[in-house]
Design a protein around this motif. Structure first.
Motif, short mmCIF file in Angstrom:
data_model
loop_
_atom_site.label_atom_id
_atom_site.label_comp_id
_atom_site.label_asym_id
_atom_site.label_seq_id
_atom_site.Cartn_x
_atom_site.Cartn_y
_atom_site.Cartn_z
N GLY A 119 -4.52 -6.28 2.19
CA GLY A 119 -4.23 -6.11 0.78
C GLY A 119 -4.62 -4.74 0.27
O GLY A 119 -5.28 -3.96 0.97
N SER A 120 -4.21 -4.44 -0.94
CA SER A 120 -4.49 -3.13 -1.52
C SER A 120 -5.92 -2.98 -2.00
O SER A 120 -6.49 -1.89 -1.99
N LEU A 121 -6.55 -4.08 -2.42
CA LEU A 121 -7.82 -4.00 -3.13
C LEU A 121 -8.93 -3.41 -2.28
O LEU A 121 -9.57 -2.42 -2.66
N LEU A 122 -9.20 -4.00 -1.11
CA LEU A 122 -10.30 -3.52 -0.28
C LEU A 122 -9.97 -2.21 0.41
O LEU A 122 -10.87 -1.44 0.75
N ASP A 123 -8.68 -1.94 0.62
CA ASP A 123 -8.30 -0.73 1.35
C ASP A 123 -8.29 0.51 0.45
O ASP A 123 -8.88 1.54 0.79
N ILE A 124 -7.62 0.42 -0.70
CA ILE A 124 -7.53 1.59 -1.58
C ILE A 124 -7.95 1.29 -3.02
O ILE A 124 -8.35 2.21 -3.74
N SER A 158 -2.61 4.18 -5.12
CA SER A 158 -1.50 3.39 -4.58
C SER A 158 -0.78 4.18 -3.49
O SER A 158 -0.74 5.41 -3.51
N LEU A 159 -0.23 3.43 -2.54
CA LEU A 159 0.53 4.01 -1.44
C LEU A 159 1.80 3.19 -1.23
O LEU A 159 1.78 1.97 -1.38
N ASP A 160 2.88 3.87 -0.89
CA ASP A 160 4.11 3.16 -0.54
C ASP A 160 4.07 2.87 0.96
O ASP A 160 4.38 3.73 1.77
N MET A 161 3.66 1.65 1.31
CA MET A 161 3.46 1.30 2.71
C MET A 161 4.63 0.49 3.29
O MET A 161 4.56 0.05 4.44
N ASP A 162 5.69 0.27 2.49
CA ASP A 162 6.84 -0.49 2.97
C ASP A 162 6.37 -1.78 3.65
O ASP A 162 6.65 -2.05 4.82
N ILE A 163 5.62 -2.57 2.88
CA ILE A 163 4.95 -3.76 3.39
C ILE A 163 5.90 -4.71 4.12
O ILE A 163 5.57 -5.28 5.16
N ASP A 164 7.09 -4.88 3.59
CA ASP A 164 8.03 -5.84 4.19
C ASP A 164 8.37 -5.49 5.63
O ASP A 164 8.71 -6.37 6.43
N SER A 165 8.31 -4.22 5.97
CA SER A 165 8.68 -3.79 7.32
C SER A 165 7.53 -3.93 8.31
O SER A 165 7.74 -3.82 9.53
N SER A 199 -4.28 -0.69 -8.14
CA SER A 199 -3.91 -0.29 -6.78
C SER A 199 -2.64 -1.02 -6.39
O SER A 199 -2.34 -2.10 -6.91
N SER A 200 -1.89 -0.43 -5.48
CA SER A 200 -0.64 -1.02 -5.02
C SER A 200 -0.28 -0.49 -3.65
O SER A 200 -0.63 0.65 -3.30
N LEU A 201 0.41 -1.31 -2.87
CA LEU A 201 0.93 -0.89 -1.58
C LEU A 201 2.44 -0.67 -1.63
O LEU A 201 3.08 -0.54 -0.60
N SER A 202 3.00 -0.61 -2.85
CA SER A 202 4.45 -0.52 -3.01
C SER A 202 4.93 0.77 -3.65
O SER A 202 6.13 1.02 -3.70
N PHE A 203 4.00 1.57 -4.17
CA PHE A 203 4.40 2.78 -4.90
C PHE A 203 3.31 3.82 -4.79
O PHE A 203 2.13 3.51 -4.95
N ALA A 204 3.66 5.05 -4.50
CA ALA A 204 2.67 6.11 -4.30
C ALA A 204 2.15 6.64 -5.63
O ALA A 204 2.91 6.89 -6.56
#
Length: 351
Positions: free
Chosen positions: A193-198, A171-178, A253-258
């Motif tokens: 999305g998070s699935l194919l990337d990480i 997971s990565l904190d990508m600050d998706i909203d910004s 996986s997540s794009l909201s939390f490292a």
């Protein structure tokens, strides 16, 4: 000063498609001086959306032998000095990039996720078979010594007994909203999305820790999956892979939390193994009573050269696919990703 690779090693002349972050990591690794190199790599061409971007990229990452700079990908495919094309574009463009390169008779190393779904991958591999060219998904972590040693310890030496469960999170904190709506992490048309990337990393560790086999020899687990969606793309994915022998792999996986440094735990009947480090550089094994042991895996650069060396050796020996990442394994992984998305709700226009 580091020793240069021996002149009789296999040599590959690369064309680089796209000049983003992943391409910069790959090229920096290829031009490193390595005393243990198994192949020689030459960057012959850079293809970008503009010549200016390509020139900046080459000045930064190809200082020794300036490559040809092109303002289109087609010019790279057509360059007779290029043996193989590395594709570092967003996921949604992979199938077209692969097919175009293959049509010009080029070998291909394409970043993960190889394509958006299994159907597209089958189309690419069919084209590669017709032209007789080498093609591989660039799942670099499968070529890490850590991964190979881990496989031996788990499945051959049985250091933790029989595997029972695997937990893995990338997971990565990508600050998706910004991010802008056209970001490759946000726009479903780009395979966002998070699935194919990480998430594909979590899945890879989960698969290889649970089963020593790959492609058609591997067990196919049943899948229970859930996704959190935003504008059609998954910002978080969780999946439970359940095998016929009772082993479970829980991959997230997540794009909201490292992810914490300890990103993977493999539990067995006689102990457990923890993998930790931002680039998978350390593994610990132990149990509740025994003293833990730590294994450190050092490397120059980031480690992309291990997969590149393997590709060079395969091509020099006339193979069209690699035994660590064969075509069947790419399709198997994509079939699992397809099912995760089917259950979770993330869709792409090609589905």
């Amino acid at each position: 000063m580091s020793a240069m690779p021996a002149p009789d090693l296999p040599t590959l002349r690369w064309g680089i498609i796209a000049t983003g972050l992943i391409s910069s990591w790959f090229v920096k690794d290829l031009v490193l001086d390595r005393p243990d190199a198994k192949a020689r790599h030459i960057i012959k061409a850079i293809g970008s959306s503009s010549r200016e971007k390509g020139q900046v990229f080459a000045q930064q990452y190809c200082p020794q032998e300036p490559p040809s700079i092109y303002g289109s990908y087609q010019e790279v495919y057509a360059d007779p000095s290029v043996d193989i094309v590395y594709i570092g574009t967003p996921h949604a463009f992979h199938v077209r990039n692969c097919l175009d390169a293959i049509a010009h008779g080029k070998h291909v190393l394409c970043e993960k996720a190889f394509t958006l779904n299994a159907s597209q991958a089958r189309e690419v591999f069919a084209a590669a078979k017709d032209r007789g060219v080498f093609v591989m998904e660039a799942m670099w972590t499968r070529f890490f010594p850590l991964m190979r040693d881990l496989q031996v310890k788990i499945h051959e030496e049985n250091v933790i007994g029989r595997v029972q469960r695997v937990f893995c999170d990338f997971s990565l904190d990508m600050d998706i909203d910004s991010l802008p709506d056209d970001s490759r992490l946000k726009n479903p048309d780009l395979g966002a999305g998070s699935l194919l990337d990480i998430g594909i990393y979590s899945l890879t560790w989960g698969l290889l820790a649970a089963d020593p086999n790959i492609a058609s020899k591997a067990q196919m687990p049943s899948i229970l999956a859930s996704q959190k969606l935003a504008n059609g793309a998954d910002v978080a994915t969780s999946a439970i892979l359940s095998y016929p022998n009772g082993v479970q792999s829980i991959v997230t996986s997540s794009l909201s939390f490292a992810t914490a440094p300890q990103f993977c735990r493999i539990e067995g009947t006689e102990g457990f193994i923890i993998l930790e480090g931002p680039v998978h550089s350390k593994a610990r094994d132990g149990d509740a009573t025994a003293e833990a042991r730590t294994f450190i895996f050092d490397k120059p650069g980031m480690g992309f050269y291990w997969e590149a060396d393997a590709v060079a050796i395969d091509i020099s020996e006339g193979r069209t696919e690699n035994e660590i990442m064969p075509w069947g394994e790419t399709i198997r992984v994509l079939e699992i990703l397809d099912e995760v998305r089917r259950q979770g709700g993330a869709r792409y226009s090609c589905d």
